[in-house]
Design a protein around this motif. Structure first.
Motif, PDB file in Angstrom:
ATOM      1  N   ASP A  67       7.618  32.191  30.380  1.00  0.00           N
ATOM      2  CA  ASP A  67       8.113  33.370  29.667  1.00  0.00           C
ATOM      3  C   ASP A  67       9.616  33.319  29.441  1.00  0.00           C
ATOM      4  O   ASP A  67      10.127  33.954  28.515  1.00  0.00           O
ATOM      5  CB  ASP A  67       7.788  34.650  30.458  1.00  0.00           C
ATOM      6  CG  ASP A  67       6.297  34.854  30.620  1.00  0.00           C
ATOM      7  OD1 ASP A  67       5.573  34.725  29.615  1.00  0.00           O
ATOM      8  OD2 ASP A  67       5.858  35.151  31.750  1.00  0.00           O
ATOM      9  N   LEU A  68      10.331  32.572  30.293  1.00  0.00           N
ATOM     10  CA  LEU A  68      11.795  32.579  30.239  1.00  0.00           C
ATOM     11  C   LEU A  68      12.343  31.330  30.920  1.00  0.00           C
ATOM     12  O   LEU A  68      11.730  30.801  31.859  1.00  0.00           O
ATOM     13  CB  LEU A  68      12.325  33.846  30.915  1.00  0.00           C
ATOM     14  CG  LEU A  68      13.827  34.078  30.964  1.00  0.00           C
ATOM     15  CD1 LEU A  68      14.134  35.568  30.768  1.00  0.00           C
ATOM     16  CD2 LEU A  68      14.379  33.639  32.327  1.00  0.00           C
ATOM     17  N   VAL A  69      13.507  30.862  30.442  1.00  0.00           N
ATOM     18  CA  VAL A  69      14.168  29.681  31.014  1.00  0.00           C
ATOM     19  C   VAL A  69      15.557  30.069  31.507  1.00  0.00           C
ATOM     20  O   VAL A  69      16.294  30.776  30.818  1.00  0.00           O
ATOM     21  CB  VAL A  69      14.294  28.555  29.967  1.00  0.00           C
ATOM     22  CG1 VAL A  69      14.996  27.336  30.570  1.00  0.00           C
ATOM     23  CG2 VAL A  69      12.927  28.164  29.410  1.00  0.00           C
ATOM     24  N   PRO A  94      13.199  33.044  25.468  1.00  0.00           N
ATOM     25  CA  PRO A  94      14.562  33.436  25.819  1.00  0.00           C
ATOM     26  C   PRO A  94      15.145  32.484  26.851  1.00  0.00           C
ATOM     27  O   PRO A  94      14.443  32.071  27.779  1.00  0.00           O
ATOM     28  CB  PRO A  94      14.395  34.852  26.397  1.00  0.00           C
ATOM     29  CG  PRO A  94      12.986  34.896  26.871  1.00  0.00           C
ATOM     30  CD  PRO A  94      12.193  34.005  25.952  1.00  0.00           C
ATOM     31  N   VAL A  95      16.415  32.116  26.679  1.00  0.00           N
ATOM     32  CA  VAL A  95      17.084  31.195  27.603  1.00  0.00           C
ATOM     33  C   VAL A  95      18.342  31.862  28.149  1.00  0.00           C
ATOM     34  O   VAL A  95      19.162  32.386  27.387  1.00  0.00           O
ATOM     35  CB  VAL A  95      17.468  29.873  26.908  1.00  0.00           C
ATOM     36  CG1 VAL A  95      18.170  28.941  27.889  1.00  0.00           C
ATOM     37  CG2 VAL A  95      16.242  29.192  26.319  1.00  0.00           C
ATOM     38  N   ILE A  96      18.490  31.827  29.459  1.00  0.00           N
ATOM     39  CA  ILE A  96      19.679  32.361  30.134  1.00  0.00           C
ATOM     40  C   ILE A  96      20.496  31.187  30.648  1.00  0.00           C
ATOM     41  O   ILE A  96      19.972  30.302  31.320  1.00  0.00           O
ATOM     42  CB  ILE A  96      19.280  33.282  31.308  1.00  0.00           C
ATOM     43  CG1 ILE A  96      18.543  34.510  30.790  1.00  0.00           C
ATOM     44  CG2 ILE A  96      20.524  33.701  32.103  1.00  0.00           C
ATOM     45  CD1 ILE A  96      18.023  35.410  31.898  1.00  0.00           C
ATOM     46  N   MET A  97      21.782  31.175  30.307  1.00  0.00           N
ATOM     47  CA  MET A  97      22.663  30.110  30.775  1.00  0.00           C
ATOM     48  C   MET A  97      23.270  30.497  32.122  1.00  0.00           C
ATOM     49  O   MET A  97      23.538  31.667  32.391  1.00  0.00           O
ATOM     50  CB  MET A  97      23.773  29.843  29.759  1.00  0.00           C
ATOM     51  CG  MET A  97      23.271  29.433  28.379  1.00  0.00           C
ATOM     52  SD  MET A  97      22.092  28.069  28.414  1.00  0.00           S
ATOM     53  CE  MET A  97      23.134  26.737  29.028  1.00  0.00           C
ATOM     54  N   LEU A  98      23.505  29.472  32.938  1.00  0.00           N
ATOM     55  CA  LEU A  98      23.997  29.673  34.297  1.00  0.00           C
ATOM     56  C   LEU A  98      25.145  28.718  34.565  1.00  0.00           C
ATOM     57  O   LEU A  98      25.051  27.527  34.265  1.00  0.00           O
ATOM     58  CB  LEU A  98      22.842  29.417  35.276  1.00  0.00           C
ATOM     59  CG  LEU A  98      23.067  29.640  36.764  1.00  0.00           C
ATOM     60  CD1 LEU A  98      23.285  31.117  37.042  1.00  0.00           C
ATOM     61  CD2 LEU A  98      21.842  29.136  37.537  1.00  0.00           C
TER      62      LEU A  98
END
Length: 247
Positions: A67-69, A94-98
């Motif tokens: 569902d999400l990365v 959706p992709v969240i950067m870290l």
């Protein structure tokens, strides 16, 4: 509880986002372990990998299993922004950067490449508890589409409607290669009053114009109105640009 199960059973809304399927990517084993632990405390289903290329392989082979990365920015085998770009082009996730680097230029780079959020290490569990909202926003068009029949039934019984059918009809015929698409998928035979407001589909070409405008204006001056003026795309609104800027 997966997003598909939530969408299919309204009684499960109270349990959401339990079971959210997250793919976490970080070459630092300690950071990856910490992230995995925090995500599991949020009751998410977590899959981890320390290689961006492996993450991309997993997504390509099982794109419906996540569902999400969440991906680290700096990795040796592939830059996190490159992974973000490829995921954006090939699949609707959706992709969240870290990153440990919270520099505004780096954050802006993540936004212009399509990241829905940018988290700075060390990540707090309070931040991870809210990441499900990005999944819901991304799934929202499909959810509203599945409710068409119920809405039409309500309107037939005299319920008020706020749609403006004439404008929606025009947008439904706008060329998709310009980046627009009607959410009713061309069902022109329906009553205009039941048609939903069209949404902007951010095609590759439209996103490139957006990125070009942001880069030309600079971070400090890249506000929705100026970006909109510089893009000069017919039918695009300031709200569309503002939403994409914050996505």
């Amino acid at each position: 509880m997966t997003v598909e199960e939530i969408r299919g059973d309204r009684d499960n809304y109270d349990n959401f986002p339990v079971g959210l399927r997250v793919l976490a990517v970080d070459d630092d084993p300690i950071c990856l372990k910490v992230l995995d632990t925090l995500l599991r405390k949020c009751q998410y289903h977590v899959t981890t990998t320390n290689q961006a290329r492996m993450a991309l392989k997993m997504l390509r082979e099982n794109k419906d299993q996540f569902d999400l990365v969440i991906s680290d920015v700096h990795m040796p085998d592939m830059d996190g922004f490159k992974l973000l770009e490829l995921v954006g082009l090939e699949m609707d996730l959706p992709v969240i950067m870290l990153s440990a680097n919270g520099d505004s230029k780096l954050v802006m780079k993540g936004v212009t490449h399509g990241a829905c959020d940018y988290l700075v290490k060390p990540v707090r569990i309070e931040e991870l508890k809210n990441i499900w909202q990005h999944v819901i926003r991304r799934k929202k068009p499909s959810q509203t589409k599945s409710n068409d029949q119920g809405k039409a039934s309500g309107e037939a019984n005299g319920s008020p409607t706020s749609g403006n059918g004439d404008q929606n009809g025009k947008f439904s015929r706008k060329r998709k290669d310009e980046g627009y698409e009607s959410e009713d998928n061309g069902n022109d035979s329906e009553d205009p009053g039941t048609q939903k407001k069209p949404r902007v589909v951010w095609s590759i070409e439209l996103h490139r114009k957006f990125v070009g405008a942001v880069n030309q204006l600079g971070i400090e001056k890249a506000v929705p109105k100026r970006i909109l003026d510089m893009m000069n795309v017919e039918g695009l609104t300031r709200e569309n640009v503002a939403s994409h800027l914050q996505a």
